[in-house]
Design an enzyme around this catalytic site. Sequence first.
Site, PDB file in Angstrom:
ATOM      1  N   GLN A  90     -25.807 -11.193  -3.343  1.00 41.12           N
ATOM      2  CA  GLN A  90     -26.827 -10.440  -2.562  1.00 41.12           C
ATOM      3  C   GLN A  90     -27.490 -11.476  -1.756  1.00 41.12           C
ATOM      4  OE1 GLN A  90     -28.676  -6.960  -4.997  1.00 41.12           O
ATOM      5  NE2 GLN A  90     -27.819  -8.216  -6.769  1.00 41.12           N
ATOM      6  N   HIS A 108     -25.350  -8.747   1.882  1.00 39.84           N
ATOM      7  CA  HIS A 108     -26.493  -8.803   2.645  1.00 39.84           C
ATOM      8  C   HIS A 108     -26.641  -9.509   3.705  1.00 39.84           C
ATOM      9  CE1 HIS A 108     -28.263  -6.386  -1.161  1.00 39.84           C
ATOM     10  NE2 HIS A 108     -27.667  -5.913  -0.245  1.00 39.84           N
TER      11      HIS A 108
END
Length: 235
Positions: A90, A108
């Site tokens: 992430q 992300h």
Amino acid sequence: MNRPKIAVLTGAGVSKGSGIPTYRDGADSLWNHYHPQELATPEAFARDPKLVWEFYDWRRQNMAKARPNAAHLTLAEMEAALPDFTLVTQNIDGLHRAAGNRNILYLHGDIWLVRCTECDYRDEDRRVPLPELPPRCPRCGALLRPDIVWFGETLNPQTLYEAEQAFRSADLALVIGTSSVVYPAAYLPFYTIETGGRVIEFNMERTALSPYASEVILGPSEKTLPAWWKNFRQT
Ligand code: BV8
Ligand code: ZN
């Protein structure tokens, strides 16, 4: 050493040991009293692109000083040693790549990549600080944005599919340094559980995932993950 299929999900906690504040830290993770979630949105960028870029330029300057810690380096060792290992992160700080991992799924995005809001220009830009805020596209002059996923934006469908497949087929999922609050990332270990695999969580405290994990190893991952890997390699 037994050689199970391993999928790993990392969050901001693995970079804490490298001096990068997490999203849940106190004052040191706030920038001018904004919480990341207030500025990491397309609405904030549309309203005030200069402010949002000042926020990212500040974070880029922090991240540029950071070096991989023992948790990042252990994950690079694991990728080299294990036949079936997938790292899903992430984090946007680039430290997994700096540590030597090459097969990384960036859920992300990556703060070192910028892309144009109008044309298909996309490139790496590691300059800190950026010479002009907000930066403009060298091809068409439109606003550039960080090539990352903001809150309310959808993840790259291919990346998410590959991450889901990795966790579905994993015998063992390691979930490291994440509060398991942000979706769809936080759902990934549940694919492992659904297909009969095991989940080991590495965190400083228990999280929403903990009740479902086979094991919760408390402590800083820069210490607990190398110790776990050393022990695992001897099995
Ligand atoms: C999506 C890039 C479909 C940006 C990030 C209501 C309205 C709109 C959306 C939603 C909503 N409700 C839910 C949603 C969906 C939303 C979401 O989940 N929101 C949460 C807040 C409830 N998700 C999305 O918007 C995603 N897109 O769903 O699209 C859609 C579309 C429209 C509407 C609905 C759905 C996109 C999410 C991606 C956002 N971008 N990053 C930037 O960074 O600026 S998310 C960002 O925050 C990180 O990437 C990461 O994912 C998350 C932070 O989590 P962590 O990494 O876990 O970090 P955190 O600080 O929370 O925790 C650190 C942990 O480490 C702690 O547990 C701590 O104990 C531990 N720790 C600390 N030190 C150590 C340690 N552990 C080990 N060792 C240590 N040393
Ligand atoms: Zn352009």
